[in-house]
Design an enzyme around this catalytic site. Structure first.
Site, PDB file in Angstrom:
ATOM      1  CB  ALA A  69     -98.206 -36.328 -29.767  1.00  0.00           C
ATOM      2  N   GLY A 114    -101.751 -37.229 -26.052  1.00  0.00           N
ATOM      3  CA  GLY A 114    -100.710 -36.694 -25.462  1.00  0.00           C
ATOM      4  C   GLY A 114    -101.144 -35.664 -24.375  1.00  0.00           C
ATOM      5  CD  GLU A 117    -100.656 -40.732 -23.451  1.00  0.00           C
ATOM      6  OE1 GLU A 117    -100.339 -39.805 -24.437  1.00  0.00           O
ATOM      7  OE2 GLU A 117    -100.191 -41.739 -23.246  1.00  0.00           O
ATOM      8  CD  GLU A 137    -103.354 -41.761 -27.847  1.00  0.00           C
ATOM      9  OE1 GLU A 137    -104.492 -41.970 -27.440  1.00  0.00           O
ATOM     10  OE2 GLU A 137    -102.607 -40.964 -26.960  1.00  0.00           O
TER      11      GLU A 137
HETATM   12  N1  DAK Z   1    -101.331 -32.223 -34.202  1.00  0.00           N
HETATM   13  C1  DAK Z   1    -100.856 -31.375 -34.974  1.00  0.00           C
HETATM   14  N2  DAK Z   1    -101.797 -30.274 -35.376  1.00  0.00           N
HETATM   15  C2  DAK Z   1    -103.088 -30.350 -34.890  1.00  0.00           C
HETATM   16  C3  DAK Z   1    -103.166 -31.223 -34.143  1.00  0.00           C
HETATM   17  C4  DAK Z   1    -102.259 -32.396 -33.403  1.00  0.00           C
HETATM   18  N3  DAK Z   1    -102.508 -33.176 -32.716  1.00  0.00           N
HETATM   19  N4  DAK Z   1    -104.590 -31.036 -33.489  1.00  0.00           N
HETATM   20  C5  DAK Z   1    -104.980 -30.111 -34.214  1.00  0.00           C
HETATM   21  N5  DAK Z   1    -104.158 -29.497 -34.903  1.00  0.00           N
HETATM   22  C6  DAK Z   1    -104.239 -28.234 -36.033  1.00  0.00           C
HETATM   23  C7  DAK Z   1    -104.716 -28.898 -37.175  1.00  0.00           C
HETATM   24  O1  DAK Z   1    -104.029 -29.319 -38.114  1.00  0.00           O
HETATM   25  C8  DAK Z   1    -105.274 -27.373 -37.376  1.00  0.00           C
HETATM   26  O2  DAK Z   1    -104.185 -26.495 -38.214  1.00  0.00           O
HETATM   27  P1  DAK Z   1    -104.228 -26.057 -39.754  1.00  0.00           P
HETATM   28  O3  DAK Z   1    -105.201 -27.039 -40.563  1.00  0.00           O
HETATM   29  O4  DAK Z   1    -105.262 -25.034 -39.541  1.00  0.00           O
HETATM   30  O5  DAK Z   1    -103.020 -25.727 -40.030  1.00  0.00           O
HETATM   31  C9  DAK Z   1    -105.541 -26.720 -36.368  1.00  0.00           C
HETATM   32  O6  DAK Z   1    -104.757 -27.510 -35.178  1.00  0.00           O
HETATM   33  C10 DAK Z   1    -106.921 -26.452 -35.859  1.00  0.00           C
HETATM   34  O7  DAK Z   1    -107.450 -27.634 -35.782  1.00  0.00           O
HETATM   35  P2  DAK Z   1    -108.652 -28.136 -36.458  1.00  0.00           P
HETATM   36  O8  DAK Z   1    -109.253 -27.109 -37.704  1.00  0.00           O
HETATM   37  O9  DAK Z   1    -108.632 -29.518 -36.787  1.00  0.00           O
HETATM   38  O10 DAK Z   1    -109.877 -27.769 -35.559  1.00  0.00           O
HETATM   39  P3  DAK Z   1    -111.147 -28.261 -35.289  1.00  0.00           P
HETATM   40  O11 DAK Z   1    -112.044 -27.583 -34.272  1.00  0.00           O
HETATM   41  O12 DAK Z   1    -111.892 -28.679 -36.499  1.00  0.00           O
HETATM   42  O13 DAK Z   1    -111.124 -29.801 -34.705  1.00  0.00           O
HETATM   43  C11 DAK Z   1    -109.956 -31.261 -33.060  1.00  0.00           C
HETATM   44  C12 DAK Z   1    -110.452 -29.928 -33.380  1.00  0.00           C
HETATM   45  C13 DAK Z   1    -109.315 -31.419 -31.917  1.00  0.00           C
HETATM   46  C14 DAK Z   1    -111.140 -32.263 -32.953  1.00  0.00           C
HETATM   47  C15 DAK Z   1    -109.151 -31.767 -34.204  1.00  0.00           C
HETATM   48  O14 DAK Z   1    -108.081 -30.661 -34.566  1.00  0.00           O
HETATM   49  C16 DAK Z   1    -108.306 -33.365 -34.181  1.00  0.00           C
HETATM   50  O15 DAK Z   1    -109.147 -34.098 -34.332  1.00  0.00           O
HETATM   51  N6  DAK Z   1    -107.362 -33.082 -33.834  1.00  0.00           N
HETATM   52  C17 DAK Z   1    -106.196 -34.295 -33.559  1.00  0.00           C
HETATM   53  C18 DAK Z   1    -106.607 -34.875 -32.312  1.00  0.00           C
HETATM   54  C19 DAK Z   1    -105.927 -36.193 -32.153  1.00  0.00           C
HETATM   55  O16 DAK Z   1    -106.037 -37.288 -32.928  1.00  0.00           O
HETATM   56  N7  DAK Z   1    -104.881 -36.012 -31.445  1.00  0.00           N
HETATM   57  C20 DAK Z   1    -103.791 -37.009 -31.540  1.00  0.00           C
HETATM   58  C21 DAK Z   1    -104.025 -37.840 -30.502  1.00  0.00           C
HETATM   59  S1  DAK Z   1    -102.765 -39.341 -30.439  1.00  0.00           S
HETATM   60  C22 DAK Z   1     -95.640 -40.731 -29.532  1.00  0.00           C
HETATM   61  C23 DAK Z   1     -96.154 -40.417 -28.416  1.00  0.00           C
HETATM   62  C24 DAK Z   1     -97.465 -40.134 -28.154  1.00  0.00           C
HETATM   63  C25 DAK Z   1     -98.126 -40.012 -29.096  1.00  0.00           C
HETATM   64  C26 DAK Z   1     -97.612 -40.164 -30.369  1.00  0.00           C
HETATM   65  C27 DAK Z   1     -96.582 -40.434 -30.566  1.00  0.00           C
HETATM   66  N8  DAK Z   1     -94.062 -40.976 -30.026  1.00  0.00           N
HETATM   67  C28 DAK Z   1     -93.306 -41.162 -28.451  1.00  0.00           C
HETATM   68  C29 DAK Z   1     -93.765 -41.036 -30.982  1.00  0.00           C
HETATM   69  C30 DAK Z   1     -99.551 -39.636 -28.788  1.00  0.00           C
HETATM   70  C31 DAK Z   1    -100.411 -39.582 -29.809  1.00  0.00           C
HETATM   71  C32 DAK Z   1    -101.295 -38.661 -29.571  1.00  0.00           C
HETATM   72  O17 DAK Z   1    -101.666 -37.708 -29.004  1.00  0.00           O
END
Ligand code: DAK
Length: 259
Positions: A69, A114, A117, A137
Protein backbone atom coordinates in the site's frame (compact mmCIF):
# COMPACT_ATOMS: atom_id res chain seq x y z
CA UNK A 1 -4.17 -1.20 -24.89
CA UNK A 2 -6.76 0.57 -22.74
CA UNK A 3 -6.12 4.23 -21.85
CA UNK A 4 -9.18 4.34 -19.62
CA UNK A 5 -7.25 4.14 -16.38
CA UNK A 6 -4.75 6.48 -14.77
CA UNK A 7 -2.83 3.74 -12.96
CA UNK A 8 -3.64 0.54 -14.86
CA UNK A 9 -3.14 -0.86 -18.33
CA UNK A 10 -5.71 -3.41 -19.54
CA UNK A 11 -4.88 -5.34 -22.70
CA UNK A 12 -6.56 -8.41 -24.21
CA UNK A 13 -4.88 -10.71 -26.74
CA UNK A 14 -6.54 -12.65 -29.56
CA UNK A 15 -6.95 -15.76 -27.41
CA UNK A 16 -9.00 -13.82 -24.82
CA UNK A 17 -6.29 -13.56 -22.16
CA UNK A 18 -6.37 -10.10 -20.56
CA UNK A 19 -3.39 -8.60 -18.80
CA UNK A 20 -4.00 -5.98 -16.14
CA UNK A 21 -0.79 -4.11 -15.29
CA UNK A 22 -0.49 -1.91 -12.20
CA UNK A 23 1.33 1.03 -13.72
CA UNK A 24 3.09 3.26 -11.15
CA UNK A 25 6.63 2.05 -11.75
CA UNK A 26 8.32 5.07 -10.11
CA UNK A 27 6.55 4.17 -6.83
CA UNK A 28 7.12 0.44 -7.39
CA UNK A 29 3.41 0.18 -8.24
CA UNK A 30 2.35 0.97 -4.66
CA UNK A 31 -1.43 0.83 -4.16
CA UNK A 32 -2.89 4.29 -3.67
CA UNK A 33 -6.49 5.40 -3.70
CA UNK A 34 -6.46 5.85 -7.48
CA UNK A 35 -5.29 2.27 -8.03
CA UNK A 36 -8.27 0.99 -6.02
CA UNK A 37 -10.68 3.20 -8.00
CA UNK A 38 -9.14 2.01 -11.25
CA UNK A 39 -9.24 -1.62 -10.14
CA UNK A 40 -12.96 -1.31 -9.41
CA UNK A 41 -13.59 0.21 -12.85
CA UNK A 42 -11.39 -2.36 -14.62
CA UNK A 43 -13.24 -5.19 -12.85
CA UNK A 44 -16.54 -3.73 -14.08
CA UNK A 45 -15.21 -3.96 -17.63
CA UNK A 46 -13.79 -7.44 -17.21
CA UNK A 47 -16.96 -8.83 -15.63
CA UNK A 48 -19.07 -7.49 -18.51
CA UNK A 49 -16.86 -8.83 -21.29
CA UNK A 50 -17.66 -12.46 -22.09
CA UNK A 51 -14.80 -12.70 -24.58
CA UNK A 52 -12.26 -12.43 -21.75
CA UNK A 53 -11.33 -16.02 -20.89
CA UNK A 54 -8.57 -15.47 -18.31
CA UNK A 55 -6.84 -12.63 -16.49
CA UNK A 56 -3.21 -11.95 -15.61
CA UNK A 57 -2.44 -9.31 -12.99
CA UNK A 58 1.12 -7.98 -12.97
CA UNK A 59 3.20 -4.89 -12.21
CA UNK A 60 4.95 -2.45 -14.50
CA UNK A 61 8.75 -2.67 -14.78
CA UNK A 62 11.26 -5.34 -13.79
CA UNK A 63 11.55 -4.52 -10.12
CA UNK A 64 8.16 -4.85 -8.51
CA UNK A 65 4.78 -6.47 -8.81
CA UNK A 66 3.49 -4.12 -6.08
CA UNK A 67 5.64 -2.91 -3.14
CA UNK A 68 2.64 -2.54 -0.85
CA UNK A 69 0.00 0.00 0.00
CA UNK A 70 1.23 3.55 -0.62
CA UNK A 71 2.87 4.37 2.71
CA UNK A 72 2.87 8.11 1.99
CA UNK A 73 -0.91 8.05 1.58
CA UNK A 74 -1.96 6.18 4.72
CA UNK A 75 0.62 7.68 7.13
CA UNK A 76 -1.91 10.25 8.48
CA UNK A 77 -5.01 8.04 8.70
CA UNK A 78 -6.91 7.64 11.95
CA UNK A 79 -8.40 4.39 13.20
CA UNK A 80 -11.85 4.95 11.66
CA UNK A 81 -10.48 5.86 8.22
CA UNK A 82 -8.13 2.88 8.30
CA UNK A 83 -10.92 0.42 9.14
CA UNK A 84 -13.11 1.82 6.36
CA UNK A 85 -10.32 1.60 3.82
CA UNK A 86 -9.41 -1.88 4.92
CA UNK A 87 -13.00 -2.91 4.17
CA UNK A 88 -12.84 -1.25 0.75
CA UNK A 89 -9.65 -3.21 0.04
CA UNK A 90 -11.38 -6.42 1.14
CA UNK A 91 -14.28 -5.71 -1.21
CA UNK A 92 -12.09 -4.98 -4.24
CA UNK A 93 -9.80 -7.97 -3.68
CA UNK A 94 -12.84 -10.19 -3.10
CA UNK A 95 -14.14 -9.11 -6.51
CA UNK A 96 -10.90 -10.46 -7.98
CA UNK A 97 -11.19 -13.75 -6.10
CA UNK A 98 -14.85 -14.03 -7.15
CA UNK A 99 -14.13 -13.75 -10.88
CA UNK A 100 -15.21 -16.99 -12.58
CA UNK A 101 -12.38 -17.05 -15.10
CA UNK A 102 -8.85 -18.13 -14.08
CA UNK A 103 -6.96 -15.21 -12.51
CA UNK A 104 -3.17 -15.48 -12.33
CA UNK A 105 -0.82 -13.10 -10.53
CA UNK A 106 2.46 -12.78 -12.43
CA UNK A 107 4.80 -11.66 -9.63
CA UNK A 108 7.67 -9.72 -11.18
CA UNK A 109 9.89 -8.78 -8.24
CA UNK A 110 8.64 -7.37 -4.92
CA UNK A 111 5.13 -8.38 -3.81
CA UNK A 112 4.97 -6.82 -0.36
CA UNK A 113 2.19 -6.03 2.08
CA UNK A 114 -0.90 -4.98 0.13
CA UNK A 115 0.89 -6.13 -3.04
CA UNK A 116 1.24 -9.66 -1.74
CA UNK A 117 -2.36 -9.51 -0.52
CA UNK A 118 -3.40 -8.57 -4.07
CA UNK A 119 -1.48 -11.59 -5.41
CA UNK A 120 -3.09 -13.82 -2.77
CA UNK A 121 -6.56 -12.77 -3.97
CA UNK A 122 -5.75 -14.25 -7.41
CA UNK A 123 -6.52 -17.95 -8.03
CA UNK A 124 -3.00 -18.79 -9.18
CA UNK A 125 0.49 -17.29 -8.90
CA UNK A 126 3.63 -17.47 -11.03
CA UNK A 127 6.85 -15.85 -9.80
CA UNK A 128 9.85 -14.39 -11.59
CA UNK A 129 13.29 -15.62 -10.47
CA UNK A 130 13.81 -12.34 -8.56
CA UNK A 131 10.42 -12.37 -6.81
CA UNK A 132 10.31 -11.54 -3.11
CA UNK A 133 7.03 -11.92 -1.24
CA UNK A 134 6.18 -10.88 2.30
CA UNK A 135 3.93 -9.06 4.72
CA UNK A 136 6.19 -6.46 6.42
CA UNK A 137 3.31 -4.52 8.03
CA UNK A 138 4.62 -5.16 11.58
CA UNK A 139 7.70 -3.10 10.68
CA UNK A 140 5.28 -0.16 10.27
CA UNK A 141 3.43 -0.93 13.50
CA UNK A 142 0.54 -2.57 11.62
CA UNK A 143 -0.87 -5.95 10.65
CA UNK A 144 -1.96 -6.89 7.11
CA UNK A 145 -5.24 -5.11 6.35
CA UNK A 146 -6.19 -6.29 2.88
CA UNK A 147 -7.02 -9.92 3.66
CA UNK A 148 -3.47 -11.22 4.22
CA UNK A 149 -4.09 -12.69 7.68
CA UNK A 150 -6.95 -14.76 6.24
CA UNK A 151 -5.71 -15.76 2.78
CA UNK A 152 -2.11 -16.50 3.77
CA UNK A 153 -3.28 -18.70 6.67
CA UNK A 154 -5.59 -20.63 4.36
CA UNK A 155 -2.64 -21.49 2.11
CA UNK A 156 0.23 -22.14 4.53
CA UNK A 157 -1.53 -22.82 7.87
CA UNK A 158 -1.34 -20.95 11.18
CA UNK A 159 2.31 -21.56 12.25
CA UNK A 160 3.86 -20.49 8.95
CA UNK A 161 1.45 -17.60 8.48
CA UNK A 162 2.24 -16.22 11.92
CA UNK A 163 5.98 -16.73 11.38
CA UNK A 164 5.86 -14.73 8.15
CA UNK A 165 3.54 -12.04 9.53
CA UNK A 166 5.33 -11.61 12.88
CA UNK A 167 8.83 -11.54 11.36
CA UNK A 168 7.79 -9.43 8.39
CA UNK A 169 10.54 -11.20 6.44
CA UNK A 170 10.56 -11.64 2.68
CA UNK A 171 10.51 -15.09 1.06
CA UNK A 172 12.40 -15.66 -2.19
CA UNK A 173 10.73 -17.34 -5.16
CA UNK A 174 12.10 -20.80 -4.28
CA UNK A 175 10.73 -20.68 -0.72
CA UNK A 176 7.42 -19.29 -1.96
CA UNK A 177 7.20 -22.30 -4.29
CA UNK A 178 8.02 -24.73 -1.47
CA UNK A 179 5.32 -23.18 0.71
CA UNK A 180 2.73 -23.44 -2.06
CA UNK A 181 2.44 -19.66 -2.24
CA UNK A 182 3.21 -19.71 -5.95
CA UNK A 183 2.33 -22.43 -8.44
CA UNK A 184 5.56 -22.15 -10.38
CA UNK A 185 8.64 -20.04 -11.10
CA UNK A 186 9.12 -18.73 -14.62
CA UNK A 187 12.37 -19.67 -16.28
CA UNK A 188 12.00 -17.19 -19.13
CA UNK A 189 9.66 -14.30 -19.87
CA UNK A 190 7.17 -14.10 -16.99
CA UNK A 191 4.09 -12.92 -18.88
CA UNK A 192 4.73 -15.33 -21.77
CA UNK A 193 4.95 -18.21 -19.29
CA UNK A 194 1.86 -16.95 -17.49
CA UNK A 195 -0.01 -17.01 -20.81
CA UNK A 196 1.28 -20.51 -21.54
CA UNK A 197 -0.06 -21.70 -18.19
CA UNK A 198 -3.47 -20.17 -18.91
CA UNK A 199 -3.64 -21.31 -22.53
CA UNK A 200 -4.07 -24.94 -21.42
CA UNK A 201 -6.93 -23.91 -19.13
CA UNK A 202 -8.87 -21.76 -21.58
CA UNK A 203 -9.09 -24.69 -24.01
CA UNK A 204 -11.34 -26.39 -21.46
CA UNK A 205 -15.10 -25.85 -21.07
CA UNK A 206 -15.66 -22.33 -19.65
CA UNK A 207 -18.58 -23.35 -17.42
CA UNK A 208 -16.52 -26.21 -15.99
CA UNK A 209 -13.76 -23.73 -15.14
CA UNK A 210 -16.34 -21.44 -13.55
CA UNK A 211 -17.84 -24.22 -11.42
CA UNK A 212 -14.36 -25.48 -10.46
CA UNK A 213 -13.49 -22.01 -9.13
CA UNK A 214 -16.81 -21.78 -7.27
CA UNK A 215 -16.52 -25.28 -5.78
CA UNK A 216 -12.90 -24.85 -4.65
CA UNK A 217 -13.79 -21.51 -3.06
CA UNK A 218 -16.21 -23.42 -0.80
CA UNK A 219 -13.49 -25.73 0.56
CA UNK A 220 -13.55 -25.78 4.35
CA UNK A 221 -17.11 -24.44 4.56
CA UNK A 222 -19.81 -26.65 6.09
CA UNK A 223 -21.69 -26.51 2.79
CA UNK A 224 -18.61 -27.37 0.67
CA UNK A 225 -19.58 -30.94 -0.30
CA UNK A 226 -23.17 -29.95 -0.99
CA UNK A 227 -21.98 -27.07 -3.19
CA UNK A 228 -19.68 -29.42 -5.08
CA UNK A 229 -22.56 -31.84 -5.74
CA UNK A 230 -24.80 -29.04 -7.02
CA UNK A 231 -22.10 -27.41 -9.16
CA UNK A 232 -21.16 -30.84 -10.54
CA UNK A 233 -24.78 -31.71 -11.28
CA UNK A 234 -25.51 -28.38 -12.99
CA UNK A 235 -22.85 -29.11 -15.61
CA UNK A 236 -24.81 -32.14 -16.86
CA UNK A 237 -27.35 -29.71 -18.35
CA UNK A 238 -24.75 -27.84 -20.41
CA UNK A 239 -24.10 -28.11 -24.14
CA UNK A 240 -20.39 -28.34 -23.37
CA UNK A 241 -20.88 -31.53 -21.35
CA UNK A 242 -22.62 -33.08 -24.38
CA UNK A 243 -19.86 -31.77 -26.64
CA UNK A 244 -17.06 -33.02 -24.36
CA UNK A 245 -18.48 -36.53 -24.07
CA UNK A 246 -19.38 -36.71 -27.80
CA UNK A 247 -15.89 -35.57 -28.76
CA UNK A 248 -14.38 -38.29 -26.58
CA UNK A 249 -16.56 -41.00 -28.12
CA UNK A 250 -15.94 -39.70 -31.65
CA UNK A 251 -12.17 -39.47 -30.98
CA UNK A 252 -11.92 -35.77 -31.85
CA UNK A 253 -11.05 -32.55 -30.00
CA UNK A 254 -14.03 -30.85 -28.33
CA UNK A 255 -15.25 -27.52 -29.61
CA UNK A 256 -16.67 -25.83 -26.51
CA UNK A 257 -19.24 -23.02 -26.85
CA UNK A 258 -19.37 -21.93 -23.21
CA UNK A 259 -23.05 -22.93 -23.03
N1 DAK B 1 4.62 3.20 -0.76
C1 DAK B 1 5.00 4.36 -1.32
N2 DAK B 1 6.14 4.51 -2.04
C2 DAK B 1 6.92 3.42 -2.18
C3 DAK B 1 6.56 2.15 -1.61
C4 DAK B 1 5.33 2.07 -0.87
N3 DAK B 1 4.89 0.93 -0.33
N4 DAK B 1 7.55 1.28 -1.91
C5 DAK B 1 8.45 1.95 -2.64
N5 DAK B 1 8.08 3.24 -2.81
C6 DAK B 1 8.78 4.30 -3.52
C7 DAK B 1 9.98 4.78 -2.73
O1 DAK B 1 9.57 5.73 -1.77
C8 DAK B 1 10.83 5.38 -3.83
O2 DAK B 1 10.30 6.63 -4.17
P1 DAK B 1 11.26 7.94 -4.30
O3 DAK B 1 11.98 8.04 -3.02
O4 DAK B 1 12.17 7.59 -5.47
O5 DAK B 1 10.31 9.06 -4.59
C9 DAK B 1 10.58 4.46 -5.01
O6 DAK B 1 9.35 3.78 -4.71
C10 DAK B 1 11.66 3.41 -5.19
O7 DAK B 1 11.84 2.74 -3.95
P2 DAK B 1 13.28 2.57 -3.26
O8 DAK B 1 14.18 3.67 -3.65
O9 DAK B 1 13.03 2.33 -1.81
O10 DAK B 1 13.77 1.23 -3.95
P3 DAK B 1 14.79 0.15 -3.35
O11 DAK B 1 15.15 -0.74 -4.48
O12 DAK B 1 15.90 0.83 -2.61
O13 DAK B 1 13.94 -0.67 -2.27
C11 DAK B 1 11.95 -1.83 -1.47
C12 DAK B 1 12.85 -1.45 -2.69
C13 DAK B 1 10.70 -2.51 -1.98
C14 DAK B 1 12.72 -2.79 -0.55
C15 DAK B 1 11.64 -0.52 -0.69
O14 DAK B 1 11.08 0.44 -1.62
C16 DAK B 1 10.64 -0.72 0.40
O15 DAK B 1 10.99 -1.20 1.50
N6 DAK B 1 9.40 -0.34 0.15
C17 DAK B 1 8.37 -0.38 1.15
C18 DAK B 1 7.91 -1.80 1.37
C19 DAK B 1 6.81 -1.83 2.36
O16 DAK B 1 7.05 -1.72 3.57
N7 DAK B 1 5.61 -1.81 1.84
C20 DAK B 1 4.41 -1.60 2.66
C21 DAK B 1 4.01 -2.89 3.27
S1 DAK B 1 2.74 -2.59 4.39
C22 DAK B 1 -4.26 -0.11 4.96
C23 DAK B 1 -4.41 -1.36 4.40
C24 DAK B 1 -3.33 -2.08 4.05
C25 DAK B 1 -2.07 -1.57 4.28
C26 DAK B 1 -1.92 -0.33 4.86
C27 DAK B 1 -3.01 0.41 5.21
N8 DAK B 1 -5.40 0.67 5.31
C28 DAK B 1 -6.70 0.17 4.95
C29 DAK B 1 -5.28 1.99 5.79
C30 DAK B 1 -0.94 -2.32 3.85
C31 DAK B 1 0.25 -1.95 4.20
C32 DAK B 1 1.37 -2.47 3.46
O17 DAK B 1 1.33 -2.79 2.30
Amino acid sequence: MSKDFETLILETDDSGISTLTINRPKQLNALNNQVFEDLDAALDKIEKNDSIRALIITGSGEKAFVAGADIKEFADFNSKQATELSKRGHRVFQRIEDLTIPVLAAINGYALGGGFELALSCHLRIASQNALVGLPEVSLGLIPGYGGTQRLTKIVGQPKALELIMSGRFAKAEEALQLGLVNTIAEGDLVEEAKKMLSGMIKQAPLALKNAILAVSEAGNDSGFESEANLFGDLFDTADFKEGTSAFIEKRKPNFSGK
